[in-house]
Design an enzyme around this catalytic site. Structure first.
Site, PDB file in Angstrom:
ATOM      1  N   HIS A 117       0.640  -1.164  -0.044  1.00 17.31           N
ATOM      2  CA  HIS A 117      -0.158  -0.049  -0.038  1.00 17.31           C
ATOM      3  C   HIS A 117       0.885   1.172  -0.094  1.00 17.31           C
ATOM      4  O   HIS A 117       0.335   2.333  -0.628  1.00 17.31           O
ATOM      5  CB  HIS A 117      -1.198  -0.065   1.100  1.00 17.31           C
ATOM      6  CG  HIS A 117      -2.157  -1.078   1.034  1.00 17.31           C
ATOM      7  ND1 HIS A 117      -2.236  -2.329   0.986  1.00 17.31           N
ATOM      8  CD2 HIS A 117      -3.287  -0.698   0.125  1.00 17.31           C
ATOM      9  CE1 HIS A 117      -3.431  -2.633   0.600  1.00 17.31           C
ATOM     10  NE2 HIS A 117      -4.101  -1.888  -0.093  1.00 17.31           N
ATOM     11  N   GLU A 127     -11.985 -10.332  -5.497  1.00 16.72           N
ATOM     12  CA  GLU A 127     -10.493 -10.317  -5.089  1.00 16.72           C
ATOM     13  C   GLU A 127      -9.946 -11.659  -4.393  1.00 16.72           C
ATOM     14  O   GLU A 127      -8.965 -11.809  -4.008  1.00 16.72           O
ATOM     15  CB  GLU A 127     -10.264  -9.159  -4.387  1.00 16.72           C
ATOM     16  CG  GLU A 127     -10.872  -8.734  -3.183  1.00 16.72           C
ATOM     17  CD  GLU A 127     -10.597  -7.371  -2.440  1.00 16.72           C
ATOM     18  OE1 GLU A 127      -9.429  -6.619  -2.806  1.00 16.72           O
ATOM     19  OE2 GLU A 127     -11.063  -6.859  -1.967  1.00 16.72           O
ATOM     20  N   ASP A 140      -5.123  -8.469  -5.001  1.00 15.70           N
ATOM     21  CA  ASP A 140      -5.467  -9.326  -4.033  1.00 15.70           C
ATOM     22  C   ASP A 140      -5.784 -10.694  -4.611  1.00 15.70           C
ATOM     23  O   ASP A 140      -5.539 -11.784  -4.400  1.00 15.70           O
ATOM     24  CB  ASP A 140      -6.539  -8.986  -2.885  1.00 15.70           C
ATOM     25  CG  ASP A 140      -5.871  -8.335  -1.676  1.00 15.70           C
ATOM     26  OD1 ASP A 140      -4.664  -8.797  -1.329  1.00 15.70           O
ATOM     27  OD2 ASP A 140      -6.723  -7.394  -1.660  1.00 15.70           O
ATOM     28  N   CYS A 176     -10.101  -2.511 -10.598  1.00 16.07           N
ATOM     29  CA  CYS A 176      -9.500  -1.562  -9.831  1.00 16.07           C
ATOM     30  C   CYS A 176      -8.165  -1.869  -9.275  1.00 16.07           C
ATOM     31  O   CYS A 176      -7.539  -0.843  -8.385  1.00 16.07           O
ATOM     32  CB  CYS A 176     -10.117  -0.861  -8.547  1.00 16.07           C
ATOM     33  SG  CYS A 176     -10.796  -2.125  -7.568  1.00 16.07           S
TER      34      CYS A 176
HETATM   35  C1  PEP Z   1      -7.071  -5.095  -4.932  1.00 14.04           C
HETATM   36  O1  PEP Z   1      -7.010  -5.800  -4.144  1.00 14.04           O
HETATM   37  O2  PEP Z   1      -6.839  -5.028  -6.126  1.00 14.04           O
HETATM   38  C2  PEP Z   1      -7.485  -3.756  -4.438  1.00 14.04           C
HETATM   39  C3  PEP Z   1      -7.745  -2.925  -5.433  1.00 14.04           C
HETATM   40  O3  PEP Z   1      -7.510  -3.540  -3.238  1.00 14.04           O
HETATM   41  P1  PEP Z   1      -6.244  -3.228  -2.079  1.00 14.04           P
HETATM   42  O4  PEP Z   1      -5.005  -3.024  -3.044  1.00 14.04           O
HETATM   43  O5  PEP Z   1      -6.579  -2.230  -1.417  1.00 14.04           O
HETATM   44  O6  PEP Z   1      -6.204  -4.436  -1.257  1.00 14.04           O
HETATM   45 MG    MG Z   2      -7.743  -5.793  -2.316  1.00 12.76          MG
END
Ligand code: PEP
Ligand code: MG
Length: 586
Positions: A198, A439, A463, A510
């Site tokens: 992140h 995910e 994920d 996303c």
């Molecule tokens: C993902 O898992 O692709 C997602 C968009 O969520 P995060 O990266 O916040 O886990």
């Molecule tokens: Mg995710």
């Protein structure tokens, strides 16, 4: 590498995870310190040792008061009260007396005496269920850490900066990032991490250069060292020479010119040459990003990660949340903002939450599991989201669902909250879009069932890849195995798209995969309706979509789905990308 000569240019090679170049001094964040040893001191040293401690207490007082003042100005008095409690702990008479007495009688250095005594107080409160006492534990810990760092002449972990800095750290958790003064941060250089952590995602969102896997830099660099951080090549250059700076200036001019050309068309729609619309949206983590997002050409926010607001103030009220969400919705009007409900857990740990550390956080209490388990938190968020939806277009989606039952349970709570608010006199729009994130492989395998319950599906490929391939997205040792073009991942994406098409609802990606221009032909060919990416990437992806022909992309996808090698699949999609928009690879 030893820093022998302060003025010599030295280069560290790491992994580039967020593009751009920054030139500034560094600030080294030390994330831990070793316990002080019980060093004996002589009777003659007692006074100077205690004076050193009093000086550290005084600097800490000034520092806490400065933060308190900023909080008062920005947030009002309730936030500032926390620091009042810190000042009381700092000046607690019984602690001051006991430390002095022990140092004088036992002739042990003050660092160890003070630290042990504060630990005793913390131990008495540690693990208590009562949330008030738990907060006191955190307050004592905070004050102790501040004083200890000043005793050792170290900088604080989360200081306020006067001038712009590049942050150097071993790792940067989402809660670390939230606490940083982001207006002064020009880039991140980390010892560990990966493109899918992140910290990297946030760097891309904020359009800051970031480089990870720079081994031992925390020990090699000191706060104040001048560096150049190259987020394109993955380099950290200490004491950059005039020749290096000139080379980078030239490169920057060229890349600015390319970027300017791209930006001209950023507000034009993203429709392929044969008329297939692929909406390009932006991902967001902070309210302060909304202006940049609007300006990026994004038509809507495809993913608002609400956990970062939560980490800023885990006890924030429903009113405060509703106000923040409303700001985001108003900023994007008439576009929609898709808010993802809390995805706490994994690497986004709430440091205020009680309980034992999770043995395997990515497979533990995360996302919708936390929300369904902590209904007080979930209801507060759902009510705030519904209230924001009265001021513009807000969509709501649920993260980390492993099947349709969690979606039904979450929707039931949302309906209850809507009924309550309507009974309170609020007029809730009846066209709020509700979605689910896909995910987890089990969610992709049951996407048809989930699709029947929602208005859209959003593939969280960050994920989905880690869970499909059993590859920790943060673990650099297995980073080579983290393959977005693994055929198993692509089959799950394809299955999800087909489920969406059958149900007549849109399917979005996303995850970070959506921003990879090498993969745009494949994603368009698989039939994705939306790509949601960091705002800095919106113009680029829109440009790529406009250069593609959807029918040609579908043919490419059909061929790729018969293949088995991840690198060969990547190369095939990339070849088409390079022929269609070579200018993006220059
Ligand atoms: C993902 O898992 O692709 C997602 C968009 O969520 P995060 O990266 O916040 O886990
Ligand atoms: Mg995710």
């Amino acid at each position: 590498m030893n820093v022998a000569d302060k003025s010599t240019e030295q280069i560290w090679h790491g992994t580039a995870v967020s593009s751009g170049v920054a030139h500034a001094v560094v600030h080294v964040l030390k994330d831990h310190f070793d316990e002080p040893d019980e060093e004996p001191i002589s009777a003659k040293e007692v006074e100077s040792d205690l004076a050193r401690w009093h000086a550290a207490l005084e600097v800490t007082r000034v520092e806490i008061e400065a933060v308190q003042k900023i909080m008062e100005d920005e947030q009002g008095s309730s936030e500032a009260d926390i620091f009042e409690a810190h000042l009381l702990i700092l000046h607690d008479n019984s602690i001051l007396k006991q430390v002095e007495k022990t140092v004088r009688e036992k002739l042990i250095c003050v660092d160890a005496v003070y630290y042990r005594l504060m630990c005793k107080h913390m131990d008495a409160l540690r693990g208590l269920a009562d949330s008030y006492l738990r907060e006191r534990f955190l307050d004592i810990k905070d004050v102790t850490h501040r004083v200890m760092r000043h005793l050792r002449g170290e900088m604080l972990q989360h200081p306020m900066f006067e001038d712009p800095v590049i942050i150097i750290a071993h790792d940067l958790t989402p809660s670390d990032t939230v606490q940083l003064d982001r207006s002064k941060v020009l880039g991140f250089a980390l010892e560990t991490g990966s493109a899918n952590s992140h910290a990297a995602i946030i760097a891309r969102s904020l359009a800051l250069p970031a480089v990870v896997r720079l081994h031992n830099i925390c020990d090699e660099l000191h706060s104040g060292d001048p560096v150049l951080l190259d987020g394109d090549e993955g380099l950290l250059i200490l004491n950059p020479s005039p020749a290096t700076l000139a080379k980078y200036r030239k490169r920057e001019e060229q890349s600015d010119a390319r970027e300017d050309a791209l930006q001209i068309t950023r507000h034009e729609p993203s429709i392929t040459s044969d008329g297939f619309k692929v909406e390009v949206c932006a991902n967001a983590e902070f309210i302060e990003e909304m202006d940049a997002i609007r300006d990026s050409g994004a038509e809507q926010v495809g993913l608002f990660r609400t956990e970062f607001l939560h980490l800023e103030d885990p006890d924030g009220s429903e009113d405060w949340l509703a106000e923040c969400y409303t700001k985001a919705v108003k900023a994007m009007a008439p576009g929609e903002v898709i808010f993802r409900t809390l995805d706490i857990g994994g690497d986004k740990v709430d440091p205020h939450a009680s309980g034992e550390p999770e043995p395997n956080p990515f497979l533990g209490w995360r996302g919708i599991r936390v929300s369904l388990g902590r209904q007080d938190l979930f209801r507060k968020q759902l009510r705030a989201l519904l209230r924001a939806a009265c001021h513009g277009r807000a969509g709501i989606m649920f993260p980390m669902v492993c099947g349709v039952e969690e979606v039904r349970a979450a929707r039931a709570l949302l309906d209850q909250c809507a009924s309550e608010l309507m009974a309170e006199g609020l007029k809730i729009p009846n066209d709020i879009e509700i979605g689910a994130m896909i995910e987890i492989p089990s969610a992709a395998m049951s996407a048809d069932l989930i699709a029947a319950e929602v208005d859209f599906l959003s593939l969280g490929t960050n994920d989905l890849i880690q869970y499909t391939l059993a590859v920790d997205r943060l673990n650099e040792r297995v980073a080579d195995l983290y393959q977005p073009t693994h055929i198993a991942v692509l089959r799950l994406i394809q299955r999800t798209v087909e489920a969406g098409q059958k149900a007549g609802i849109r399917v979005c990606i996303c995850g970070e995969m959506a921003a990879d221009i090498e993969l745009t032909p494949l994603l368009v060919g698989l039939g994705l309706n939306e790509l949601s990416v960091a705002s800095s990437q919106v113009a680029r992806i829109k440009h790529a979509v406009r250069k593609l022909n959807a029918q040609e992309c579908r043919k490419l996808a059909d061929e790729i789905m018969q293949m088995s090698s991840a690198p060969e699949i990547l190369a095939k999609s990339c070849t088409l990308a390079k022929t269609k928009y070579p200018e993006l690879f220059a």
